[in-house]
Write a protein that holds these residues in place. Structure first.
Motif, PDB file in Angstrom:
ATOM      1  N   ASP A 185       0.796  -1.229   0.000  1.00 58.05           N
ATOM      2  CA  ASP A 185       0.000   0.000   0.000  1.00 58.05           C
ATOM      3  C   ASP A 185       0.826   1.275   0.000  1.00 58.05           C
ATOM      4  N   ASP A 186       2.137   1.166   0.074  1.00 55.00           N
ATOM      5  CA  ASP A 186       2.949   2.387   0.101  1.00 55.00           C
ATOM      6  C   ASP A 186       4.201   2.249  -0.755  1.00 55.00           C
ATOM      7  N   ALA A 187       4.097   1.551  -1.879  1.00 54.10           N
ATOM      8  CA  ALA A 187       5.245   1.405  -2.764  1.00 54.10           C
ATOM      9  C   ALA A 187       5.670   2.773  -3.282  1.00 54.10           C
ATOM     10  N   GLU A 188       6.953   2.975  -3.363  1.00 55.46           N
ATOM     11  CA  GLU A 188       7.510   4.276  -3.756  1.00 55.46           C
ATOM     12  C   GLU A 188       7.061   4.694  -5.150  1.00 55.46           C
ATOM     13  N   ASP A 189       7.044   3.729  -6.099  1.00 52.44           N
ATOM     14  CA  ASP A 189       6.676   4.092  -7.475  1.00 52.44           C
ATOM     15  C   ASP A 189       5.193   4.435  -7.586  1.00 52.44           C
ATOM     16  N   THR A 190       4.343   3.709  -6.850  1.00 50.57           N
ATOM     17  CA  THR A 190       2.913   4.031  -6.865  1.00 50.57           C
ATOM     18  C   THR A 190       2.647   5.395  -6.238  1.00 50.57           C
ATOM     19  N   ALA A 191       3.365   5.678  -5.137  1.00 52.61           N
ATOM     20  CA  ALA A 191       3.208   6.987  -4.494  1.00 52.61           C
ATOM     21  C   ALA A 191       3.637   8.118  -5.431  1.00 52.61           C
ATOM     22  N   ALA A 192       4.716   7.890  -6.178  1.00 55.17           N
ATOM     23  CA  ALA A 192       5.174   8.907  -7.137  1.00 55.17           C
ATOM     24  C   ALA A 192       4.138   9.113  -8.239  1.00 55.17           C
ATOM     25  N   LEU A 193       3.549   8.014  -8.717  1.00 49.80           N
ATOM     26  CA  LEU A 193       2.525   8.119  -9.761  1.00 49.80           C
ATOM     27  C   LEU A 193       1.311   8.894  -9.242  1.00 49.80           C
ATOM     28  N   ALA A 194       0.877   8.583  -8.028  1.00 46.14           N
ATOM     29  CA  ALA A 194      -0.283   9.269  -7.461  1.00 46.14           C
ATOM     30  C   ALA A 194      -0.018  10.764  -7.316  1.00 46.14           C
ATOM     31  N   ARG A 195       1.208  11.130  -6.911  1.00 47.60           N
ATOM     32  CA  ARG A 195       1.539  12.544  -6.763  1.00 47.60           C
ATOM     33  C   ARG A 195       1.592  13.247  -8.123  1.00 47.60           C
ATOM     34  N   LEU A 196       2.194  12.589  -9.120  1.00 51.92           N
ATOM     35  CA  LEU A 196       2.276  13.189 -10.455  1.00 51.92           C
ATOM     36  C   LEU A 196       0.906  13.281 -11.119  1.00 51.92           C
ATOM     37  N   ALA A 197       0.007  12.380 -10.749  1.00 51.30           N
ATOM     38  CA  ALA A 197      -1.350  12.420 -11.313  1.00 51.30           C
ATOM     39  C   ALA A 197      -2.081  13.695 -10.917  1.00 51.30           C
ATOM     40  N   GLU A 198      -1.623  14.370  -9.869  1.00 50.67           N
ATOM     41  CA  GLU A 198      -2.235  15.628  -9.434  1.00 50.67           C
ATOM     42  C   GLU A 198      -1.731  16.819 -10.244  1.00 50.67           C
ATOM     43  N   ASP A 199      -0.692  16.608 -11.058  1.00 50.32           N
ATOM     44  CA  ASP A 199      -0.102  17.684 -11.852  1.00 50.32           C
ATOM     45  C   ASP A 199      -0.866  17.802 -13.173  1.00 50.32           C
ATOM     46  N   PRO A 200      -1.545  18.931 -13.431  1.00 49.16           N
ATOM     47  CA  PRO A 200      -2.330  19.064 -14.669  1.00 49.16           C
ATOM     48  C   PRO A 200      -1.501  18.887 -15.932  1.00 49.16           C
ATOM     49  N   GLU A 201      -0.253  19.366 -15.922  1.00 45.48           N
ATOM     50  CA  GLU A 201       0.586  19.241 -17.120  1.00 45.48           C
ATOM     51  C   GLU A 201       0.911  17.775 -17.400  1.00 45.48           C
ATOM     52  N   VAL A 202       1.200  17.020 -16.340  1.00 43.79           N
ATOM     53  CA  VAL A 202       1.476  15.595 -16.516  1.00 43.79           C
ATOM     54  C   VAL A 202       0.233  14.896 -17.056  1.00 43.79           C
ATOM     55  N   ARG A 203      -0.919  15.205 -16.506  1.00 38.91           N
ATOM     56  CA  ARG A 203      -2.160  14.571 -16.982  1.00 38.91           C
ATOM     57  C   ARG A 203      -2.426  14.893 -18.448  1.00 38.91           C
ATOM     58  N   ALA A 204      -2.097  16.123 -18.834  1.00 40.46           N
ATOM     59  CA  ALA A 204      -2.338  16.508 -20.231  1.00 40.46           C
ATOM     60  C   ALA A 204      -1.437  15.718 -21.175  1.00 40.46           C
ATOM     61  N   ARG A 205      -0.239  15.409 -20.735  1.00 39.40           N
ATOM     62  CA  ARG A 205       0.704  14.683 -21.588  1.00 39.40           C
ATOM     63  C   ARG A 205       0.443  13.175 -21.584  1.00 39.40           C
ATOM     64  N   ALA A 206      -0.020  12.625 -20.440  1.00 43.11           N
ATOM     65  CA  ALA A 206      -0.171  11.175 -20.280  1.00 43.11           C
ATOM     66  C   ALA A 206      -1.523  10.718 -20.815  1.00 43.11           C
ATOM     67  N   ARG A 207      -1.681  10.759 -22.132  1.00 41.72           N
ATOM     68  CA  ARG A 207      -2.914  10.302 -22.776  1.00 41.72           C
ATOM     69  C   ARG A 207      -2.566   9.188 -23.754  1.00 41.72           C
ATOM     70  N   GLY A 208      -3.200   8.062 -23.567  1.00 41.28           N
ATOM     71  CA  GLY A 208      -2.925   6.918 -24.420  1.00 41.28           C
ATOM     72  C   GLY A 208      -1.951   5.944 -23.751  1.00 41.28           C
ATOM     73  N   GLU A 209      -1.979   4.705 -24.190  1.00 39.87           N
ATOM     74  CA  GLU A 209      -1.206   3.647 -23.537  1.00 39.87           C
ATOM     75  C   GLU A 209       0.295   3.920 -23.567  1.00 39.87           C
ATOM     76  N   GLU A 210       0.800   4.415 -24.694  1.00 41.63           N
ATOM     77  CA  GLU A 210       2.237   4.653 -24.800  1.00 41.63           C
ATOM     78  C   GLU A 210       2.691   5.724 -23.828  1.00 41.63           C
ATOM     79  N   ALA A 211       1.959   6.821 -23.736  1.00 44.69           N
ATOM     80  CA  ALA A 211       2.330   7.921 -22.846  1.00 44.69           C
ATOM     81  C   ALA A 211       2.205   7.515 -21.381  1.00 44.69           C
ATOM     82  N   VAL A 212       1.155   6.755 -21.052  1.00 47.26           N
ATOM     83  CA  VAL A 212       0.986   6.289 -19.667  1.00 47.26           C
ATOM     84  C   VAL A 212       2.076   5.283 -19.315  1.00 47.26           C
ATOM     85  N   GLY A 213       2.401   4.407 -20.274  1.00 46.73           N
ATOM     86  CA  GLY A 213       3.482   3.438 -20.037  1.00 46.73           C
ATOM     87  C   GLY A 213       4.803   4.131 -19.778  1.00 46.73           C
TER      88      GLY A 213
END
Length: 768
Positions: free
Chosen positions: A330-358
Motif C-alpha cells: 500500500d505504500d510502494a515508492e513508485d505508486t506513491a510517485a505516480l499518485a503525486r504526479l497524477a495531481e499535476d495538470p501538465e502531466v495529466r495533459a501529456r499522459a494520454r494513451g497507452e504509450e504515454a501512460v506506459g
C-alpha cells in the motif's frame, strides 16, 4: 500459471550452500538466470560465474549496471531488473523470504508466482517460507540442507575485548561511525560497510578486512544478504532499526540472517552483543537452533496493469489480491510517485494513451536513491517525464550535463560523498535506458567514471578516519615483541576538542593547530587500490597474452596461464604483484581467470555458434572432438561420427569453416595467425615445460618435429605430426589429395615446406 517444469524450493538457514548450489545447477544447463536481492551480491555472483565460464557468456543486469555481451547464456541480475520475458532453461530467485518486505516484497512475490525456467526453477530462502511456498506453489519440491558450520551464542562482551575477525553490526550511520572510531582508538582500525556504499567502495573496504589489514568490520545489516566474508564472530551493537517508516525491534529471523555471516563453509562461528546490550530471552537459542515463526503473508501487486489512462493504471495497482496469504503493498515508492504526479495538470495533459501512460510508469519506477525529500524526487521525475514526452522524446543533453557536473566533485566529508554517490546512481540508472538519452553508451561511461572517482575518494576518507595507517603491520610487530598498545597514547593522537574563542586556552589551541601536521597525503596503497579497481573493471582489450601464456596489462606482467582441470580450463598464476594485499590479489586473480575463460571462448567461437549447436548428433560429435583439440582432431578419433555424417551435415559444417578431411578434421579460421598464438598460449599452460613447440614463422606450412615436444601439442596448434614434419592441417589434406591422384612425393616437397629428402617419409605417414 501452470508449472510445466520442475520447481524446487531450497529453504534453510544461512551457510547451507543454497546460492552455491543454484549457481552450479544453473551452469549445468545451456542457459540460465539468477535473481539476487542486492546489486553488491549480483556483482559478487557475476564475478564467480565469469571466473567459471568467462565474461562473453554472462550478462550482468542491475538498475545501474548492464553488461550484456553479444550472446549471453547466463544472466545474473537483481530481482527487480530481471528481463522476465527472456526464456532460459534454468531460473533461480535468491532470498525469496523478501516477498514479505514492505517495499520490495511484491516483486519477489511476482517472481514466485510467475517466473519459471523452461527446464527447471529454484527458489532459495529461509525455512520460514515453507508454509507459503507449499500453499502458493503446490507443485514445488521443498528441499533443506544442514548448515555447513555450527553457530553458537557467545553472550555479551566489551567492544575492547572482541576477538579478531569480528563484525560489529549497528543500524544507523552515526552509530557505525562511532563504533569504528572506538575500534581505531582501541584496536588499530576497522573497515566499514554501509548499504549506501557503491560496490567499488564496498569492495575496497572488504579487501582491507579480508587481507588482514584490519581485524574488525563495522556494518549495517548490508552484510546480511549472502556477502561472503571471513567473519568468525558477529556482535550486535543495536537490536532496533528504522525501516523507512518507524523504529522497530528486529525479529529473531532477521537477527539470525545477520548472525549467520559468522562462520563460513566448514568454519564454526559465534554471535553475541556488545555489552551492556543483551539479546532478549530465547532469541539466542532460536538462532542456534534455526527455529523461527513462519512468514504468514506476502506483499503483492497485480502484474496485469491497465495503461489506458493514469486513473486506470492507479486502479490496477490498487487491485486487491484474492488469496488471503497475500497483502496488497500500500505504500510502494513508485505508486506513491505516480499518485503525486497524477495531481499535476501538465502531466495529466501529456499522459494520454497507452504509450504515454506506459512511459510515465517507467519514469515513476526510477528509484529514489537519494532518500532526501520525496517532493524533491517527484519534482525530478516530473521534469524527466516532461522532456521525454516532449517533441525530442529524449532528455536534453545540456540539462543532464549540468545536473551531472554538480555531482562530479571529490571534495567533502564521508556523508557528502555518500550523498553524491546516491545522486550519480540516479543518472546511471537513467543512462541505462537507451531510449531516454542520446549517445547512451557515452553517458553510461561518464556516470560510471564519476561514481568510480567518488568511490575512490570515499574509500580514502573511510581509511583516513577509521584506520590507523600501517595498523595491521604495526599490530603484528607489537604482538611479536610482546608490547601492548596504549589507549592513552591513541587518545593523544586523536584530534583535540574544539576550544571556543575567548577561552583562556584558545591561544594554546591555535598554536597547536598551526603546528599540527596537515591531512596525510594518499598513501601508495591508495594508488594501488585505484589501479586494482580500474583493472578489475577493465574490458578484455586492456589485456594481452603472449605465446608463452603470460598475461600483460600494457607492459606490466600480471600473471601466467597455468595448468587447469582441462586444456580448455586453464588456471592463472599471479606474477610480480607481491605489493598488493591478499584481498586485492584475489580480485585481480578473478579478473584474469575470467579473461582466460573468454580467451578460450573467443578462440572456439566458430564451434560454439548457436547454429552449430543445433546440428545433428553426428556433426555435434565432430564439433566436440574439435573443441577438445583446440580446433584440430585426427579423423581416426572420430570415425564413428564421420561415418554417420550425412552429406547435408558435412555441407553445414563446411559452411562454418569446419573441414572433415581424410586424415585431419580442422577449423579453417583457427589456422590464422591470431588464433595460432592463442592456441600456443593455452598449450604452454597445459603441456609440461619444454614439450610445447616454438611459434611457427608467419606463413609457415610445416615445422621440423623437435625432440621432446609432445606430438599432441603440435596437433593442438593446428600442425599435426606426419613423419618428420608437423604439417599445417589444411596443407596435410591438400598434399594427401595430390598423393592420392598419383603425384610423386618429391614433387610435393614445396607444398610440404620440407627438403625433398624428407618428402617420402612425410608422404608415407600421410598415406598410412
Amino acid at each position: 500459471m501452470v508449472d510445466a517444469s520442475p520447481i524446487t524450493a531450497v529453504l534453510g538457514p544461512t551457510n547451507t550452500g543454497k546460492t552455491h548450489r543454484a549457481i552450479e545447477r544453473m551452469l549445468s544447463h545451456d542457459s540460465g538466470m539468477i535473481g539476487l536481492p542486492l546489486r553488491l551480491l549480483a556483482r559478487e555472483v557475476y564475478d564467480r560465474v565469469t571466473t567459471r565460464v568467462g565474461e562473453a557468456r554472462v550478462a550482468l543486469v542491475t538498475g545501474e549496471e548492464k553488461r550484456v555481451p553479444r550472446r549471453p547464456d547466463y544472466w545474473v541480475c537483481t530481482v527487480e531488473a530481471m528481463p522476465v520475458d527472456l526464456e532460459v532453461d534454468f531460473l533461480a530467485i535468491d532470498e525469496i523470504q523478501l516477498a514479505a518486505h514492505d517495499q520490495r516484497g511484491h516483486v519477489f512475490t511476482e517472481r514466485l508466482l510467475l517466473s519459471r525456467g523452461r527446464r527447471e526453477t529454484w527458489f532459495l530462502g529461509a525455512d520460514t517460507m515453507r508454509p507459503l511456498v507449499a500453499e502458493l506453489v503446490p507443485t514445488a519440491s521443498i528441499v533443506q540442507h544442514p548448515r555447513l558450520s555450527r553457530l553458537a551464542s557467545a553472550g555479551a562482551g566489551k567492544l575492547s575485548r572482541l576477538p579478531p575477525r569480528s563484525a560489529v553490526v549497528a543500524f544507523s550511520t552515526p552509530q557505525v561511525y562511532e563504533i569504528a572510531e572506538r575500534l581505531r582508538a582501541q584496536r588499530g582500525g576497522a573497515a566499514v560497510v554501509l548499504g549506501a556504499l557503491s560496490p567499488r567502495t564496498r569492495n575496497a573496504q572488504v579487501a582491507l578486512f579480508q587481507s588482514g589489514e584490519v581485524d574488525y568490520l563495522v556494518a549495517t545489516d548490508a552484510i546480511g544478504m549472502g556477502l561472503n566474508l571471513d567473519v568468525r564472530h558477529v556482535a550486535f551493537a543495536a537490536l532496533r532499526k528504522f525501516d523507512g517508516r518507524a523504529v522497530r525491534d528486529l525479529d529473531p529471523a532477521e537477527l539470525a540472517q545477520i548472525a549467520g555471516r559468522a562462520g563460513r563453509h566448514l568454519a564454526d562461528g559465534t554471535f553475541g552483543t556488545v555489552a551492556p546490550l543483551s539479546l532478549p530471552d530465547g532469541v539466542a537459542a532460536a538462532i542456534e537452533a534455526h527455529r523461527f515463526p513462519p512468514v504468514r503473508r506476502l506483499l503483492w501487486r497485480s502484474s496485469e496493469l491497465d495503461m489506458s489512462s493514469i486513473d486506470a493504471l492507479l486502479g490496477s495497482l490498487r487491485a486487491r489480491p484474492r488469496a488471503r496469504s497475500l497483502r496488497l503493498v500500500d505504500d510502494a515508492e513508485d505508486t506513491a510517485a505516480l499518485a503525486r504526479l497524477a495531481e499535476d495538470p501538465e502531466v495529466r495533459a501529456r499522459a494520454r494513451g497507452e504509450e504515454a501512460v506506459g512511459l510515465l510508469w517507467e519514469v515513476c519506477r526510477i528509484p529514489d536513491f537519494r532518500k532526501l525529500l520525496f517532493e524533491s524526487h517527484v519534482a525530478l521525475l516530473a521534469e524527466i517525464y516532461g522532456q521525454l514526452s516532449g517533441p525530442s522524446a529524449a532528455l536534453d543533453a545540456g540539462w543532464m550535463a549540468a545536473r551531472v557536473a554538480e555531482i562530479d566533485e571529490v571534495g567533502g566529508d564521508i556523508d557528502t560523498l555518500i550523498t553524491r554517490i546516491a545522486s550519480i546512481r540516479t543518472w546511471t540508472y537513467i543512462s541505462n535506458h537507451a531510449r531516454w538519452v542520446r549517445d547512451a553508451a557515452a553517458w553510461q561511461e561518464r556516470t560510471r567514471a564519476i561514481e568510480d572517482r567518488l568511490s575512490d575518494a570515499l574509500h580514502e576518507r573511510l581509511v583516513q578516519r577509521f584506520v590507523e595507517r600501517g595498523g595491521g603491520a604495526a599490530r603484528r610487530l607489537r604482538a611479536a615483541s610482546g608490547a601492548r598498545s596504549s589507549p592513552g597514547a591513541r587518545r593523544e593522537e586523536a584530534e583535540p576538542p574544539a576550544v571556543a574563542e575567548g577561552h583562556p586556552f584558545a591561544p594554546i589551541a591555535a598554536l597547536r593547530a598551526r603546528l599540527a601536521p596537515g591531512p596525510a597525503a594518499p598513501a601508495p596503497e591508495d594508488d594501488r587500490a585505484r589501479w586494482v579497481e580500474a583493472l578489475v573493471g577493465a574490458p578484455h582489450e586492456r589485456f594481452s597474452v603472449d605465446v608463452g601464456g603470460r598475461i600483460f596489462d600494457g607492459e606490466r606482467l600480471l600473471g601466467q596461464l597455468a595448468r587447469g582441470p582441462t586444456l580448455l580450463l586453464p588456471d592463472v598464476r599471479l606474477a610480480a604483484l607481491e605489493d598488493l594485499g591478499a584481498g586485492a590479489r584475489s580480485r585481480v586473480l578473478r579478473r584474469l581467470v575470467a579473461f582466460a575463460r573468454d580467451l578460450v571462448e573467443a578462440l572456439l567461437a566458430p564451434l560454439r555458434a548457436p547454429e552449430v549447436r543445433a546440428l545433428p548428433a553426428a556433426a555435434r560429435g565432430i564439433v566436440y572432438q574439435l573443441e577438445q583439440g583446440l580446433g584440430t582432431a585426427a579423423a581416426r578419433d572420430a570415425e564413428e561420427q564421420v561415418a554417420e555424417l550425412a552429406p547435408e551435415g558435412r555441407a553445414l559444417l563446411a559452411a562454418h569453416g569446419i573441414e572433415v578431411g581424410e586424415r585431419v578434421l580442422y577449423v579453417q579460421p583457427l589456422l590464422r595467425r591470431g588464433a595460432l598464438e592463442r592456441r600456443l598460449a593455452l598449450c604452454a599452460a597445459w603441456f609440461d615445460r619444454g614439450r610445447v613447440p616454438a611459434c611457427p614463422p608467419p606463413g609457415a606450412v610445416s615445422m621440423a618435429v623437435a625432440k621432446g615436444v609432445d606430438p599432441r601439442a603440435y596437433a593442438a596448434i593446428g600442425y599435426p605430426v606426419f613423419g618428420t614434419r608437423a604439417l599445417r592441417a589444411d596443407v596435410a589434406e591438400r598434399v594427401l589429395r595430390a598423393l592420392a591422384s598419383g603425384e610423386p612425393a618429391e614433387r610435393l616437397s614445396g607444398w610440404m615446406g620440407c627438403p625433398a629428402r624428407e618428402a617420402p617419409r612425410v608422404a608415407a605417414s600421410l598415406l598410412g
